[in-house]
Design a protein around this motif. Sequence first.
Motif, PDB file in Angstrom:
ATOM      1  N   THR A 188     -11.804 -46.053  28.592  1.00 48.37           N
ATOM      2  CA  THR A 188     -11.942 -47.364  27.968  1.00 48.37           C
ATOM      3  C   THR A 188     -12.341 -48.398  29.018  1.00 48.37           C
ATOM      4  O   THR A 188     -12.021 -48.273  30.204  1.00 48.37           O
ATOM      5  CB  THR A 188     -10.639 -47.839  27.288  1.00 48.37           C
ATOM      6  OG1 THR A 188      -9.589 -47.902  28.266  1.00 48.37           O
ATOM      7  CG2 THR A 188     -10.245 -46.898  26.163  1.00 48.37           C
ATOM      8  N   MET A 189     -13.050 -49.403  28.546  1.00 47.84           N
ATOM      9  CA  MET A 189     -13.412 -50.531  29.392  1.00 47.84           C
ATOM     10  C   MET A 189     -13.106 -51.809  28.619  1.00 47.84           C
ATOM     11  O   MET A 189     -13.563 -51.977  27.481  1.00 47.84           O
ATOM     12  CB  MET A 189     -14.903 -50.486  29.730  1.00 47.84           C
ATOM     13  CG  MET A 189     -15.366 -51.640  30.621  1.00 47.84           C
ATOM     14  SD  MET A 189     -17.151 -51.576  30.927  1.00 47.84           S
ATOM     15  CE  MET A 189     -17.773 -51.941  29.285  1.00 47.84           C
ATOM     16  N   GLU A 190     -12.289 -52.665  29.197  1.00 48.06           N
ATOM     17  CA  GLU A 190     -11.968 -53.929  28.538  1.00 48.06           C
ATOM     18  C   GLU A 190     -13.204 -54.816  28.487  1.00 48.06           C
ATOM     19  O   GLU A 190     -14.015 -54.832  29.409  1.00 48.06           O
ATOM     20  CB  GLU A 190     -10.844 -54.655  29.280  1.00 48.06           C
ATOM     21  CG  GLU A 190      -9.499 -53.981  29.170  1.00 48.06           C
ATOM     22  CD  GLU A 190      -8.406 -54.810  29.804  1.00 48.06           C
ATOM     23  OE1 GLU A 190      -8.512 -56.046  29.769  1.00 48.06           O
ATOM     24  OE2 GLU A 190      -7.458 -54.216  30.341  1.00 48.06           O
ATOM     25  N   CYS A 191     -13.359 -55.535  27.380  1.00 46.48           N
ATOM     26  CA  CYS A 191     -14.515 -56.408  27.193  1.00 46.48           C
ATOM     27  C   CYS A 191     -14.581 -57.432  28.323  1.00 46.48           C
ATOM     28  O   CYS A 191     -13.605 -58.117  28.620  1.00 46.48           O
ATOM     29  CB  CYS A 191     -14.419 -57.113  25.840  1.00 46.48           C
ATOM     30  SG  CYS A 191     -15.850 -58.126  25.438  1.00 46.48           S
ATOM     31  N   GLY A 192     -15.736 -57.532  28.971  1.00 46.73           N
ATOM     32  CA  GLY A 192     -15.920 -58.482  30.060  1.00 46.73           C
ATOM     33  C   GLY A 192     -15.693 -57.890  31.431  1.00 46.73           C
ATOM     34  O   GLY A 192     -16.111 -58.462  32.424  1.00 46.73           O
ATOM     35  N   LYS A 193     -15.038 -56.722  31.511  1.00 46.19           N
ATOM     36  CA  LYS A 193     -14.794 -56.078  32.799  1.00 46.19           C
ATOM     37  C   LYS A 193     -15.697 -54.854  32.889  1.00 46.19           C
ATOM     38  O   LYS A 193     -15.279 -53.726  32.661  1.00 46.19           O
ATOM     39  CB  LYS A 193     -13.320 -55.689  32.938  1.00 46.19           C
ATOM     40  CG  LYS A 193     -12.368 -56.878  32.883  1.00 46.19           C
ATOM     41  CD  LYS A 193     -10.921 -56.435  33.028  1.00 46.19           C
ATOM     42  CE  LYS A 193      -9.973 -57.629  32.969  1.00 46.19           C
ATOM     43  NZ  LYS A 193      -8.542 -57.219  33.092  1.00 46.19           N
ATOM     44  N   THR A 194     -16.969 -55.097  33.226  1.00 41.95           N
ATOM     45  CA  THR A 194     -17.986 -54.065  33.080  1.00 41.95           C
ATOM     46  C   THR A 194     -17.937 -52.982  34.156  1.00 41.95           C
ATOM     47  O   THR A 194     -18.717 -52.048  34.093  1.00 41.95           O
ATOM     48  CB  THR A 194     -19.383 -54.700  33.092  1.00 41.95           C
ATOM     49  OG1 THR A 194     -19.552 -55.460  34.297  1.00 41.95           O
ATOM     50  CG2 THR A 194     -19.558 -55.606  31.888  1.00 41.95           C
ATOM     51  N   SER A 195     -17.085 -53.091  35.127  1.00 38.56           N
ATOM     52  CA  SER A 195     -17.021 -52.049  36.154  1.00 38.56           C
ATOM     53  C   SER A 195     -15.648 -51.407  36.228  1.00 38.56           C
ATOM     54  O   SER A 195     -15.361 -50.662  37.161  1.00 38.56           O
ATOM     55  CB  SER A 195     -17.393 -52.642  37.527  1.00 38.56           C
ATOM     56  OG  SER A 195     -16.486 -53.675  37.879  1.00 38.56           O
ATOM     57  N   CYS A 196     -14.789 -51.695  35.272  1.00 42.61           N
ATOM     58  CA  CYS A 196     -13.409 -51.214  35.318  1.00 42.61           C
ATOM     59  C   CYS A 196     -13.164 -50.233  34.176  1.00 42.61           C
ATOM     60  O   CYS A 196     -12.932 -50.636  33.038  1.00 42.61           O
ATOM     61  CB  CYS A 196     -12.433 -52.390  35.230  1.00 42.61           C
ATOM     62  SG  CYS A 196     -10.697 -51.924  35.409  1.00 42.61           S
ATOM     63  N   TRP A 197     -13.231 -48.941  34.484  1.00 43.21           N
ATOM     64  CA  TRP A 197     -12.994 -47.893  33.499  1.00 43.21           C
ATOM     65  C   TRP A 197     -11.607 -47.301  33.688  1.00 43.21           C
ATOM     66  O   TRP A 197     -11.154 -47.085  34.814  1.00 43.21           O
ATOM     67  CB  TRP A 197     -14.036 -46.789  33.640  1.00 43.21           C
ATOM     68  CG  TRP A 197     -15.424 -47.187  33.245  1.00 43.21           C
ATOM     69  CD1 TRP A 197     -16.428 -47.594  34.078  1.00 43.21           C
ATOM     70  CD2 TRP A 197     -15.949 -47.234  31.927  1.00 43.21           C
ATOM     71  NE1 TRP A 197     -17.551 -47.885  33.363  1.00 43.21           N
ATOM     72  CE2 TRP A 197     -17.294 -47.670  32.029  1.00 43.21           C
ATOM     73  CE3 TRP A 197     -15.421 -46.950  30.659  1.00 43.21           C
ATOM     74  CZ2 TRP A 197     -18.120 -47.820  30.925  1.00 43.21           C
ATOM     75  CZ3 TRP A 197     -16.244 -47.101  29.559  1.00 43.21           C
ATOM     76  CH2 TRP A 197     -17.569 -47.532  29.693  1.00 43.21           C
ATOM     77  N   THR A 198     -10.932 -47.008  32.593  1.00 44.36           N
ATOM     78  CA  THR A 198      -9.595 -46.396  32.625  1.00 44.36           C
ATOM     79  C   THR A 198      -9.610 -45.127  31.784  1.00 44.36           C
ATOM     80  O   THR A 198      -9.988 -45.166  30.611  1.00 44.36           O
ATOM     81  CB  THR A 198      -8.535 -47.357  32.065  1.00 44.36           C
ATOM     82  OG1 THR A 198      -8.552 -48.571  32.807  1.00 44.36           O
ATOM     83  CG2 THR A 198      -7.151 -46.726  32.138  1.00 44.36           C
ATOM     84  N   LYS A 199      -9.208 -44.000  32.399  1.00 42.84           N
ATOM     85  CA  LYS A 199      -9.162 -42.753  31.646  1.00 42.84           C
ATOM     86  C   LYS A 199      -7.935 -42.758  30.743  1.00 42.84           C
ATOM     87  O   LYS A 199      -6.822 -43.010  31.180  1.00 42.84           O
ATOM     88  CB  LYS A 199      -9.110 -41.548  32.572  1.00 42.84           C
ATOM     89  CG  LYS A 199      -9.127 -40.217  31.829  1.00 42.84           C
ATOM     90  CD  LYS A 199      -8.991 -39.037  32.797  1.00 42.84           C
ATOM     91  CE  LYS A 199     -10.321 -38.376  32.964  1.00 42.84           C
ATOM     92  NZ  LYS A 199     -10.214 -37.099  33.725  1.00 42.84           N
ATOM     93  N   ARG A 200      -8.150 -42.464  29.445  1.00 41.00           N
ATOM     94  CA  ARG A 200      -7.073 -42.529  28.469  1.00 41.00           C
ATOM     95  C   ARG A 200      -6.663 -41.169  27.940  1.00 41.00           C
ATOM     96  O   ARG A 200      -5.549 -40.992  27.449  1.00 41.00           O
ATOM     97  CB  ARG A 200      -7.511 -43.407  27.286  1.00 41.00           C
ATOM     98  CG  ARG A 200      -7.921 -44.810  27.679  1.00 41.00           C
ATOM     99  CD  ARG A 200      -6.751 -45.604  28.208  1.00 41.00           C
ATOM    100  NE  ARG A 200      -5.752 -45.776  27.183  1.00 41.00           N
ATOM    101  CZ  ARG A 200      -5.773 -46.731  26.260  1.00 41.00           C
ATOM    102  NH1 ARG A 200      -6.770 -47.600  26.237  1.00 41.00           N
ATOM    103  NH2 ARG A 200      -4.808 -46.836  25.361  1.00 41.00           N
ATOM    104  N   PHE A 201      -7.558 -40.185  27.987  1.00 38.31           N
ATOM    105  CA  PHE A 201      -7.241 -38.912  27.345  1.00 38.31           C
ATOM    106  C   PHE A 201      -8.174 -37.822  27.872  1.00 38.31           C
ATOM    107  O   PHE A 201      -9.345 -38.065  28.152  1.00 38.31           O
ATOM    108  CB  PHE A 201      -7.412 -39.042  25.821  1.00 38.31           C
ATOM    109  CG  PHE A 201      -6.954 -37.844  25.030  1.00 38.31           C
ATOM    110  CD1 PHE A 201      -5.632 -37.720  24.633  1.00 38.31           C
ATOM    111  CD2 PHE A 201      -7.848 -36.855  24.667  1.00 38.31           C
ATOM    112  CE1 PHE A 201      -5.215 -36.623  23.897  1.00 38.31           C
ATOM    113  CE2 PHE A 201      -7.442 -35.747  23.933  1.00 38.31           C
ATOM    114  CZ  PHE A 201      -6.114 -35.638  23.552  1.00 38.31           C
TER     115      PHE A 201
END
Length: 237
Positions: A188-201
């Motif tokens: 997932t990537m929070e809206c507005g944070k275009t370089s910050c990816w977080t693995k969720r599953f």
Amino acid sequence: MHGSCNGLICLSNEWTDTIYLWNPSLGKLKTLPNSPDIESRIIYSDLDSYSICLAFGFHPKVNAYRVVKIWCLVYKIIKPYKYQLLIDVYSLSTDSWRRIDVAPSCYLFNQNPAIVNGVAYWVAIKETWEGSCYLLLVRFEMGDEVFEEVMLLDGVKNCCPKIAILGERESLYLFIFYHLDKCWDIWTMECGKTSCWTKRFTGNFHDTPAKLLGLRKRGELLLQNHEGHMLSCNIET
């Protein structure tokens, strides 16, 4: 159907040359004026192929509904690029189209984009000067009418997995299926944070997921396999 927002639904005919906005609650159907003539900007004999993408959304900052029509061109010979996007944007408030002259040189895969807070996202492919290709996301800000390239994870952009995206709530969901490993990841990537990816599953499926359908309130991601069967996984726990 090319998207819905605040009770309005965007539709078109098979060739996307006639586009409609439909309000089912009021029973009203609006036919959009024709988009600008594209024929003068294309030499068909130079093309290997082309496709057309449509996006529909509402941007809260400018309080505007927009329809984005994109011609994705693939040239036979690279001069000076292999891929080109030609973009026209319709505004409901003015009932008119305008041309967007600045766009990345890439090819968009998903005809219907993921939309989060008035920003449309497509999975795209781009070619380097050396001739190699890589995957990325392209976002279009419907308020400012500006394109931006969003880099994918290093382990994804230079390989060829199956990628799908889904816009829900305040986040963009990136679905990656690795054919060789028979596994898939959700980031997932929070809206507005275009370089910050977080693995969720991370999951393994005997049934290969074919389509992302949506996200339920309790964090359950709904998918569909190639046989049309529904799959569900909870990415919050």
